[in-house]
Design a protein around this motif. Structure first.
Motif, PDB file in Angstrom:
ATOM      1  N   MET A 129       0.693  -1.015  -0.033  1.00  0.00           N
ATOM      2  CA  MET A 129       0.141   0.069  -0.028  1.00  0.00           C
ATOM      3  C   MET A 129       0.883   1.312   0.208  1.00  0.00           C
ATOM      4  O   MET A 129       1.896   1.295   0.542  1.00  0.00           O
ATOM      5  CB  MET A 129      -0.942   0.184   1.270  1.00  0.00           C
ATOM      6  CG  MET A 129      -1.744   1.278   1.146  1.00  0.00           C
ATOM      7  SD  MET A 129      -3.047   1.147   2.701  1.00  0.00           S
ATOM      8  CE  MET A 129      -4.095   0.004   1.745  1.00  0.00           C
ATOM      9  N   THR A 130       0.463   2.185  -0.588  1.00  0.00           N
ATOM     10  CA  THR A 130       1.161   3.456  -0.801  1.00  0.00           C
ATOM     11  C   THR A 130       0.061   4.712  -0.771  1.00  0.00           C
ATOM     12  O   THR A 130      -1.062   4.605  -1.423  1.00  0.00           O
ATOM     13  CB  THR A 130       1.957   3.649  -2.351  1.00  0.00           C
ATOM     14  OG1 THR A 130       2.717   2.554  -2.608  1.00  0.00           O
ATOM     15  CG2 THR A 130       2.520   4.677  -2.224  1.00  0.00           C
ATOM     16  N   ALA A 131       0.691   5.586   0.335  1.00  0.00           N
ATOM     17  CA  ALA A 131      -0.405   6.893   0.654  1.00  0.00           C
ATOM     18  C   ALA A 131       0.330   7.957   0.051  1.00  0.00           C
ATOM     19  O   ALA A 131       1.632   8.067   0.249  1.00  0.00           O
ATOM     20  CB  ALA A 131      -0.754   6.956   1.870  1.00  0.00           C
ATOM     21  N   LYS A 132      -0.407   8.788  -0.668  1.00  0.00           N
ATOM     22  CA  LYS A 132       0.120   9.722  -1.556  1.00  0.00           C
ATOM     23  C   LYS A 132      -0.687  11.178  -0.956  1.00  0.00           C
ATOM     24  O   LYS A 132      -1.742  11.077  -1.194  1.00  0.00           O
ATOM     25  CB  LYS A 132       0.303   9.998  -2.917  1.00  0.00           C
ATOM     26  CG  LYS A 132       1.449   9.062  -3.458  1.00  0.00           C
ATOM     27  CD  LYS A 132       1.527   9.218  -5.136  1.00  0.00           C
ATOM     28  CE  LYS A 132       2.355   8.315  -5.342  1.00  0.00           C
ATOM     29  NZ  LYS A 132       2.772   8.323  -6.892  1.00  0.00           N
ATOM     30  N   HIS A 133      -0.019  12.014  -0.201  1.00  0.00           N
ATOM     31  CA  HIS A 133      -0.681  13.138   0.249  1.00  0.00           C
ATOM     32  C   HIS A 133      -1.073  14.196  -1.006  1.00  0.00           C
ATOM     33  O   HIS A 133      -0.130  14.364  -1.776  1.00  0.00           O
ATOM     34  CB  HIS A 133       0.121  13.965   1.422  1.00  0.00           C
ATOM     35  CG  HIS A 133      -0.593  14.985   1.997  1.00  0.00           C
ATOM     36  ND1 HIS A 133      -0.478  16.284   1.767  1.00  0.00           N
ATOM     37  CD2 HIS A 133      -1.629  14.825   3.011  1.00  0.00           C
ATOM     38  CE1 HIS A 133      -1.075  17.087   2.752  1.00  0.00           C
ATOM     39  NE2 HIS A 133      -1.963  16.147   3.534  1.00  0.00           N
ATOM     40  N   GLN A 134      -2.525  14.432  -1.023  1.00  0.00           N
ATOM     41  CA  GLN A 134      -2.880  15.310  -2.096  1.00  0.00           C
ATOM     42  C   GLN A 134      -2.747  16.701  -1.681  1.00  0.00           C
ATOM     43  O   GLN A 134      -2.241  17.610  -2.649  1.00  0.00           O
ATOM     44  CB  GLN A 134      -4.253  15.063  -2.394  1.00  0.00           C
ATOM     45  CG  GLN A 134      -4.410  13.628  -2.937  1.00  0.00           C
ATOM     46  CD  GLN A 134      -3.559  12.990  -4.051  1.00  0.00           C
ATOM     47  OE1 GLN A 134      -3.423  13.954  -5.111  1.00  0.00           O
ATOM     48  NE2 GLN A 134      -2.721  12.170  -4.058  1.00  0.00           N
ATOM     49  N   ALA A 135      -3.366  17.239  -0.617  1.00  0.00           N
ATOM     50  CA  ALA A 135      -3.503  18.652   0.006  1.00  0.00           C
ATOM     51  C   ALA A 135      -3.842  18.564   1.417  1.00  0.00           C
ATOM     52  O   ALA A 135      -4.489  17.552   1.814  1.00  0.00           O
ATOM     53  CB  ALA A 135      -4.480  19.373  -0.810  1.00  0.00           C
ATOM     54  N   ALA A 136      -3.744  19.809   1.815  1.00  0.00           N
ATOM     55  CA  ALA A 136      -4.354  19.936   3.455  1.00  0.00           C
ATOM     56  C   ALA A 136      -4.995  21.348   3.289  1.00  0.00           C
ATOM     57  O   ALA A 136      -4.625  22.279   2.670  1.00  0.00           O
ATOM     58  CB  ALA A 136      -3.162  20.330   4.398  1.00  0.00           C
ATOM     59  N   THR A 137      -6.248  21.319   3.767  1.00  0.00           N
ATOM     60  CA  THR A 137      -7.051  22.408   3.912  1.00  0.00           C
ATOM     61  C   THR A 137      -7.270  23.093   5.353  1.00  0.00           C
ATOM     62  O   THR A 137      -7.612  22.025   6.142  1.00  0.00           O
ATOM     63  CB  THR A 137      -8.394  22.391   3.167  1.00  0.00           C
ATOM     64  OG1 THR A 137      -8.234  21.922   1.890  1.00  0.00           O
ATOM     65  CG2 THR A 137      -9.037  23.586   3.260  1.00  0.00           C
ATOM     66  N   TYR A 138      -6.869  23.960   5.596  1.00  0.00           N
ATOM     67  CA  TYR A 138      -6.943  24.684   7.105  1.00  0.00           C
ATOM     68  C   TYR A 138      -8.016  25.628   7.163  1.00  0.00           C
ATOM     69  O   TYR A 138      -8.015  26.628   6.561  1.00  0.00           O
ATOM     70  CB  TYR A 138      -5.692  25.399   7.577  1.00  0.00           C
ATOM     71  CG  TYR A 138      -4.505  24.252   7.582  1.00  0.00           C
ATOM     72  CD1 TYR A 138      -4.214  23.216   8.646  1.00  0.00           C
ATOM     73  CD2 TYR A 138      -3.511  23.962   6.472  1.00  0.00           C
ATOM     74  CE1 TYR A 138      -3.465  22.450   8.429  1.00  0.00           C
ATOM     75  CE2 TYR A 138      -2.427  23.083   6.365  1.00  0.00           C
ATOM     76  CZ  TYR A 138      -2.441  22.151   7.395  1.00  0.00           C
ATOM     77  OH  TYR A 138      -1.397  21.403   7.258  1.00  0.00           O
ATOM     78  N   ASP A 139      -9.112  25.517   7.912  1.00  0.00           N
ATOM     79  CA  ASP A 139     -10.035  26.425   8.321  1.00  0.00           C
ATOM     80  C   ASP A 139      -9.561  27.310   9.428  1.00  0.00           C
ATOM     81  O   ASP A 139      -9.227  26.435  10.561  1.00  0.00           O
ATOM     82  CB  ASP A 139     -11.386  25.866   8.582  1.00  0.00           C
ATOM     83  CG  ASP A 139     -12.473  26.859   8.988  1.00  0.00           C
ATOM     84  OD1 ASP A 139     -12.259  27.996   9.584  1.00  0.00           O
ATOM     85  OD2 ASP A 139     -13.852  26.710   9.138  1.00  0.00           O
ATOM     86  N   MET A 140      -8.992  28.491   9.338  1.00  0.00           N
ATOM     87  CA  MET A 140      -8.292  29.009  10.449  1.00  0.00           C
ATOM     88  C   MET A 140      -9.037  29.657  11.447  1.00  0.00           C
ATOM     89  O   MET A 140      -8.557  30.137  12.472  1.00  0.00           O
ATOM     90  CB  MET A 140      -7.430  30.068   9.925  1.00  0.00           C
ATOM     91  CG  MET A 140      -6.436  29.638   8.568  1.00  0.00           C
ATOM     92  SD  MET A 140      -5.450  28.092   9.285  1.00  0.00           S
ATOM     93  CE  MET A 140      -4.362  29.199  10.309  1.00  0.00           C
ATOM     94  N   GLY A 141     -10.447  29.586  11.463  1.00  0.00           N
ATOM     95  CA  GLY A 141     -11.241  29.993  12.739  1.00  0.00           C
ATOM     96  C   GLY A 141     -11.384  31.510  12.673  1.00  0.00           C
ATOM     97  O   GLY A 141     -12.148  31.718  13.582  1.00  0.00           O
ATOM     98  N   ASP A 142     -11.014  32.197  11.856  1.00  0.00           N
ATOM     99  CA  ASP A 142     -11.233  33.593  11.703  1.00  0.00           C
ATOM    100  C   ASP A 142     -11.988  33.713  10.241  1.00  0.00           C
ATOM    101  O   ASP A 142     -11.994  34.946   9.878  1.00  0.00           O
ATOM    102  CB  ASP A 142     -10.028  34.388  11.860  1.00  0.00           C
ATOM    103  CG  ASP A 142      -9.052  34.034  10.665  1.00  0.00           C
ATOM    104  OD1 ASP A 142      -9.123  33.147   9.770  1.00  0.00           O
ATOM    105  OD2 ASP A 142      -8.108  34.788  10.497  1.00  0.00           O
TER     106      ASP A 142
END
Length: 93
Positions: free
Chosen positions: A1-14
């Motif tokens: 199995m191989t996992a490739k990170h695609q993206a990270a989305t951050y809701d910054m709370g503001d």
């Protein structure tokens, strides 16, 4: 199995949402405090307490006994942070 990170989305709370597709590994002492992120950063305009929610998207590929496939995976976590304000005075002599 191989996992490739695609993206990270951050809701910054503001009300700001930041999506990052690359990231530089953190190395202690490599950058002085206050240095902007080389890839993906955010600056809070006001001190306060914010809930940051991070959502990471991955693509997993697998191969076993002559079969193969892939599927997406998403994981989410939140953290409450307190942002302060730093003020300084510079006196020229």
């Amino acid at each position: 199995m191989t996992a490739k990170h695609q993206a990270a989305t951050y809701d910054m709370g503001d009300g700001t949402r930041v999506t990052c597709t690359t990231s530089t590994p953190w190395v202690a002492g490599a950058q002085p405090p206050g240095t902007p992120s080389p890839d993906c950063g955010h600056v809070y305009e006001r001190p306060g307490t914010y809930t940051i929610t991070a959502t990471h998207r991955w693509n997993l590929s697998w191969t076993a006994m002559g079969q193969s496939g892939s599927f997406p995976l998403t994981n989410t976590a939140s953290l409450v942070v307190t942002v302060g304000e730093l003020a300084s005075v510079v006196v020229a002599r």
